[in-house]
Design an enzyme around this catalytic site. Structure first.
Site, short mmCIF file in Angstrom:
data_model
loop_
_atom_site.label_atom_id
_atom_site.label_comp_id
_atom_site.label_asym_id
_atom_site.label_seq_id
_atom_site.Cartn_x
_atom_site.Cartn_y
_atom_site.Cartn_z
N GLU A 166 9.32 7.23 46.12
CA GLU A 166 8.50 5.86 46.16
C GLU A 166 8.90 5.00 47.52
O GLU A 166 9.24 3.84 47.63
CB GLU A 166 9.13 4.79 45.01
CG GLU A 166 8.51 5.23 43.84
CD GLU A 166 8.70 4.34 42.55
OE1 GLU A 166 9.27 3.27 42.85
OE2 GLU A 166 8.32 4.51 41.36
N GLU A 354 7.90 10.24 37.13
CA GLU A 354 8.28 9.05 36.47
C GLU A 354 7.16 8.55 35.70
O GLU A 354 6.01 8.37 36.08
CB GLU A 354 8.99 8.16 37.40
CG GLU A 354 10.33 8.29 37.79
CD GLU A 354 10.54 7.41 38.60
OE1 GLU A 354 10.42 6.22 38.32
OE2 GLU A 354 11.43 7.47 39.42
C1 FCB Z 1 10.74 3.19 39.69
C2 FCB Z 1 11.99 3.60 40.24
C3 FCB Z 1 12.99 3.88 39.20
C4 FCB Z 1 13.23 3.08 37.94
C5 FCB Z 1 11.69 2.82 37.51
C6 FCB Z 1 11.51 1.88 36.31
O1 FCB Z 1 10.18 2.13 40.54
O2 FCB Z 1 11.69 4.86 40.89
O3 FCB Z 1 14.19 4.16 39.94
O4 FCB Z 1 13.65 1.85 38.44
O5 FCB Z 1 10.83 2.48 38.47
#
Ligand code: FCB
Length: 450
Positions: A166, A354
């Site tokens: 990110e 994620e």
């Molecule tokens: C993302 C991050 C991760 C976690 C999630 C909820 O932005 O990559 O580390 O904090 O959000």
């Protein structure tokens, strides 16, 4: 509804990151990171906590791997703390830091779990921040040195590499909003940081390929779908275009060889004159190094309204459900996002690196965590991902955020994203109902009735 089946060899896993789970912040020669510094600064973290101990994973990794194995995980995405390997950011290597990840990788492989290693999940060595951090172009060489050492040591066993996690968040939330480390509030810095993050990604790709034969290399972006608050209002559509440019295209376009998006360069130059002045001859070619996959972190969409300034305003949708983070639950946007990425950018492969939900549902009297809301959140998003695969999207795997409750950055420990409950006093782990269900999903290769 009938149960859906995912393609054969689809990879199911979970994800974490170093600072959020490891603890042992100053053990075995580890250097200070910007997150150590930031969380030790009063008032920066909502609940006043820090990652000094976190889930104590540094000492409990074997137990954690055993739990992953018992749940049937195919893969595990973790990150490497740069400051464990280079306490000063560059120069002298700390062997003990490398040993930790070496042991973790061996434990995963013994358990039959495929390691996906992220090289940078935000915990920059403080020594490098003292030299300007990601704003200073010299960091690209430091990152290359770090990546070279790590991929040489682990590259015989780790075959799936993610350069950055990110970059939008690292750049903007850390340098323009001041809510994450290093806590700056300057958009000009944030754009410069974003460029050097991308440049260092491009510089890292050939190094990993050289050191880790037959490996797969990609980058993870936080991506969203931007929708207008009022579809009848053309200005809101324009705000949605702007939001898409800011969060998605600013990163995707250069990574896929299209330079920075012209509409966004123009609007940022208008707001912050001469701010896009960091691009040097050849940078865009380096950034566009071909990759094997795109990592997608998807949590929610952005519903936006036009404002006077360059940045649209996000609005809440009255009719929608929200998680504890106040993020709208919108699985349909995941299908849309995956299709759009596939058609617009043609990544060879996509992983959802994620996706998950924060709910602070605690153990009941019997010690069971009945997190039906998280289970339903995951079911909705698994179904949305399946739909995208049917549409032809080359989605190859899914990593639930997170394997366990952990330090949620500026929010501290209040937000719980884990499918495993962590008691931060005793360090006891309890797989929540969502984890037990996920385990059955993995067995069945698709979401099943709970
Ligand atoms: C993302 C991050 C991760 C976690 C999630 C909820 O932005 O990559 O580390 O904090 O959000």
């Amino acid at each position: 509804m009938t149960n859906l089946t995912f393609p054969k060899n689809f990879i199911w896993g979970t994800a974490t990151s170093s600072y959020q789970i490891e603890g042992a912040w100053n053990e075995d020669g580890k250097g200070e990171s910007i997150w150590d510094r930031f969380s030790h600064t009063p008032e920066k973290i909502k609940d006043g906590s820090n990652g000094d101990v976190a889930c104590d994973h540094y000492h409990r990794y074997q137990e954690d791997v055993d739990l992953m194995k018992s749940l049937g995980m195919h893969a595990y995405r973790f990150s490497i703390a740069w400051a464990r390997i280079f306490p000063d950011g560059r120069g002298e290597v700390n062997q003990a830091g490398l040993d930790f990840y070496d042991n973790l990788v061996d434990a995963l492989l013994r358990a039959g779990i495929r390691p996906f290693a992220t090289l940078y999940h935000w915990d920059l060595p403080q020594a490098l921040q003292d030299e300007g951090g990601w704003e200073n172009r010299a960091i690209v060489d430091a990152f290359a040195e770090y990546v070279d050492v790590v991929s040489k040591r682990l590259g015989d066993r780790v075959k799936d590499w993610i350069t950055h996690n990110e970059p939008w968040v690292a750049a903007h939330i850390g340098n323009a909003w001041g809510v994450h480390a290093p806590g700056k509030t300057d958009y000009r810095s944030a754009f410069r940081v974003a460029h050097h993050l991308l440049l260092s990604h491009g510089a890292a790709v050939p190094i990993i390929r050289k050191n880790s034969a037959d490996s797969q290399v990609g980058i993870t972006l936080n991506l969203t779908v931007a929708d207008p608050a009022d579809p009848e209002n053309p200005a809101d559509w324009d705000a949605a275009r702007q939001m898409d440019g800011f969060m998605n295209r600013w990163f995707l376009d250069p990574l896929y060889g299209r330079h920075y998006p012209a509409d966004m360069v123009a609007s940022f130059e208008k707001e912050y004159p001469d701010s896009i002045n960091f691009i040097e001859e050849g940078d865009l070619e380096i950034i566009a190094a071909p990759t094997d996959f795109l990592g997608v972190n998807y949590y929610t969409r952005a519903v936006v309204r036009a404002t006077e300034g360059v940045m649209p305003e996000q609005v809440k949708v009255e009719t929608s459900d929200y998680t504890d983070m106040d993020w709208e639950i919108h699985p349909v946007s995941l299908t849309e996002l995956l299709n759009r990425l596939s058609y617009d950018y043609r990544p060879r492969k996509i992983y959802i690196t994620e996706n998950g939900a924060s709910y602070a549902i605690a153990p009941n009297e019997e010690g069971r965590v009945e997190d039906v809301k998280r289970l339903e959140f995951l079911r909705g998003h698994f179904n949305a991902a399946h739909r995208a695969i049917q549409d032809g999207v080359p989605l190859a795997g899914y990593f639930v955020w997170s394997f366990m409750d952990n330090f949620e950055w500026g929010e501290g420990y209040k937000e719980r994203f884990g499918i495993t409950w962590v008691d931060f006093e005793t360090q006891e782990r309890i797989p929540k109902d969502s984890a037990l269900w996920y385990s059955k999903v993995i067995d069945a290769n698709g979401p099943i009735d709970s």
